[in-house]
Design an enzyme around this catalytic site. Structure first.
Site, mmCIF file in Angstrom:
data_model
loop_
_atom_site.group_PDB
_atom_site.id
_atom_site.type_symbol
_atom_site.label_atom_id
_atom_site.label_comp_id
_atom_site.label_asym_id
_atom_site.label_seq_id
_atom_site.Cartn_x
_atom_site.Cartn_y
_atom_site.Cartn_z
ATOM 1 N N HIS A 19 21.151 -10.320 -32.380
ATOM 2 C CA HIS A 19 21.335 -11.713 -32.815
ATOM 3 C C HIS A 19 20.164 -12.102 -33.713
ATOM 4 O O HIS A 19 19.148 -12.614 -33.253
ATOM 5 C CB HIS A 19 21.433 -12.628 -31.576
ATOM 6 C CG HIS A 19 21.775 -14.051 -31.886
ATOM 7 N ND1 HIS A 19 22.357 -14.891 -30.952
ATOM 8 C CD2 HIS A 19 21.616 -14.805 -33.005
ATOM 9 C CE1 HIS A 19 22.542 -16.089 -31.496
ATOM 10 N NE2 HIS A 19 22.082 -16.062 -32.733
ATOM 11 N N HIS A 21 19.828 -13.790 -37.717
ATOM 12 C CA HIS A 21 20.409 -14.258 -38.981
ATOM 13 C C HIS A 21 19.440 -13.848 -40.073
ATOM 14 O O HIS A 21 18.286 -14.291 -40.067
ATOM 15 C CB HIS A 21 20.576 -15.777 -38.972
ATOM 16 C CG HIS A 21 21.430 -16.266 -37.838
ATOM 17 N ND1 HIS A 21 22.762 -16.559 -37.993
ATOM 18 C CD2 HIS A 21 21.142 -16.482 -36.527
ATOM 19 C CE1 HIS A 21 23.255 -16.952 -36.823
ATOM 20 N NE2 HIS A 21 22.298 -16.909 -35.912
ATOM 21 N N HIS A 195 28.989 -17.613 -31.851
ATOM 22 C CA HIS A 195 28.034 -18.490 -31.172
ATOM 23 C C HIS A 195 28.854 -19.446 -30.303
ATOM 24 O O HIS A 195 29.818 -20.062 -30.789
ATOM 25 C CB HIS A 195 27.243 -19.311 -32.173
ATOM 26 C CG HIS A 195 26.163 -18.570 -32.892
ATOM 27 N ND1 HIS A 195 26.370 -17.392 -33.554
ATOM 28 C CD2 HIS A 195 24.833 -18.857 -33.050
ATOM 29 C CE1 HIS A 195 25.217 -16.995 -34.092
ATOM 30 N NE2 HIS A 195 24.276 -17.859 -33.802
ATOM 31 N N GLU A 198 25.622 -22.766 -26.958
ATOM 32 C CA GLU A 198 24.213 -23.017 -27.300
ATOM 33 C C GLU A 198 23.973 -24.510 -27.097
ATOM 34 O O GLU A 198 23.234 -24.897 -26.191
ATOM 35 C CB GLU A 198 23.936 -22.595 -28.761
ATOM 36 C CG GLU A 198 22.512 -22.868 -29.238
ATOM 37 C CD GLU A 198 22.309 -22.597 -30.748
ATOM 38 O OE1 GLU A 198 23.303 -22.544 -31.492
ATOM 39 O OE2 GLU A 198 21.131 -22.450 -31.153
ATOM 40 N N ASP A 276 17.022 -14.518 -33.238
ATOM 41 C CA ASP A 276 17.822 -15.563 -33.900
ATOM 42 C C ASP A 276 17.362 -15.821 -35.332
ATOM 43 O O ASP A 276 17.990 -15.321 -36.265
ATOM 44 C CB ASP A 276 17.813 -16.854 -33.069
ATOM 45 C CG ASP A 276 19.035 -17.728 -33.296
ATOM 46 O OD1 ASP A 276 19.970 -17.289 -33.994
ATOM 47 O OD2 ASP A 276 19.075 -18.858 -32.762
ATOM 48 N N ASP A 277 16.315 -16.630 -35.502
ATOM 49 C CA ASP A 277 15.778 -16.959 -36.831
ATOM 50 C C ASP A 277 14.263 -16.855 -36.759
ATOM 51 O O ASP A 277 13.556 -17.864 -36.699
ATOM 52 C CB ASP A 277 16.211 -18.384 -37.226
ATOM 53 C CG ASP A 277 17.726 -18.514 -37.287
ATOM 54 O OD1 ASP A 277 18.323 -18.065 -38.272
ATOM 55 O OD2 ASP A 277 18.310 -19.030 -36.308
#
Ligand code: HPA
Ligand code: ZN
Length: 335
Positions: A19, A21, A195, A198, A276-277
């Site tokens: 996961h 991005h 997703h 969340e 994630d980011d």
């Protein structure tokens, strides 16, 4: 606080990232370098001013800055440079395999051709230091027609992606909105993830499973609000790609000590740790592992389980998966 020996074990263990991005790996320094290279005007005067804006209150407050950051990406080389930087950083954290999300609509909506995006990212994956594959995400705040058009654009590049996902603003955009485009993706033999849970309710996790027929849930931390759904997902062995630093930065949990990762594992769920980011949330894979292990009652057995879960849940051919799992078990056997 975990002891130093466990910290070293967690840092050095082989792991997969499921996961991430790729646009969320764009560091402020690279944003400024690309802005200069491409003559793009940014609304922040310095790297420090941009970084100072990374104080998020919820998912949307992050997405607004994340899409602004991605506006410096114009040419194939920009997408290549961003992706190669991530792969090198992941390799340093002993990530052996990454399944990387990208958001084509973020770029095609600005007039960047689909081929420019995917060719740059894909070439870096082929040349980078670790195993990597691509999952194309649809932006759920846009209409399904835009997702269907994006899938059409992806067809000539079918061999460059292993699956599709669903990201961006969750609440108000339930999985049902994308039922038809996901059915087309499944018919093409693509893996499917989304997703869910969340910020959105457990009902979105259920419809991601029932309507989109996803094979993994991204985030999914709100699943524990529904005991029957928790039991079902645990029984089915469907993995959750949990992102601890993201969840704290976006105020899904008030602090790391309040994160429910241990409860997810105790419920028998195949949870994994992911970044994630990472450029926006304070760190890459090992920073996520360390933050979670520092704040939560996690030990050596959890570390091995999390490493195993990451490869078990990966969309890898059986032989490659078994080889990675054997590498994990050999690593823990020699401790
Ligand atoms: N949630 C939804 N959309 C996203 C995220 C996320 O955590 N990161 C990048 N796009
Ligand atoms: Zn995400």
């Amino acid at each position: 606080m975990m002891n130093e020996s466990l910290r070293q074990i967690v840092r050095a263990m082989p792991k997969a990232e499921l996961h991430i991005h790729i646009e969320g790996s764009l560091e402020p320094e690279l944003i400024f370098a690309l802005a200069q290279r491409n003559g793009v005007k940014l609304s922040y005067p310095t790297v420090e001013a941009l970084r100072a804006a990374y104080a998020f209150t919820d998912l949307q407050s992050f997405l607004d800055i994340y899409y602004a950051g991605a506006s410096v990406l114009l040419h194939e080389q920009d997408f290549y440079d961003m992706t190669m930087a991530y792969l090198q950083r992941a390799a340093a954290d002993q990530v052996r395999h990454a399944e990387i999300f990208f958001d084509p609509q973020t770029h095609t909506e600005r007039g960047v051709p689909f081929a420019t995006v995917i060719n740059g990212i894909h070439r870096a994956c082929q040349e980078g230091p670790i195993s990597a594959s691509l999952i194309m995400c649809f932006l759920r705040h846009l209409p399904e027609e835009s997702a269907l058009a994006t899938l059409e654009q992806a067809l000539p590049h079918r061999d460059k992606i292993i699956g599709v996902g669903l990201d961006s603003s969750e609440v108000g955009h339930p999985p049902e909105k994308f039922a038809r485009v996901f059915a087309q993706c499944r018919a093409l033999g693509l893996h499917v993830v989304a997703h869910a849970g969340e910020e959105g309710p457990p009902a979105y996790i259920a419809s991601a499973l029932d309507v989109l027929q996803v094979e993994r849930i991204d985030h999914g931390v709100r699943i524990l609000e529904d005991a029957a759904l928790t039991a079902r997902v645990a029984q089915a062995g469907i993995a959750l790609t949990v992102c601890p630093l993201s969840n704290v930065k976006l105020c899904v949990f008030p602090e790391m000590g309040a994160h429910n990762l241990v409860q997810l594992l105790d419920a028998g769920l195949a949870a994994t740790i992911n970044s994630d980011d990472p450029a926006y949330f304070g760190g890459y894979m090992n920073a996520n592992f360390e933050a979670a292990f520092d704040a939560l009652p996690l030990g050596l057995a959890h570390a091995q389980r999390l490493a195993r879960n990451s490869f078990q849940a990966a969309f890898l051919p059986p032989a490659a998966k078994q080889a990675f799992l054997a590498e994990v078990d050999t690593y823990f056997a020699q401790i």
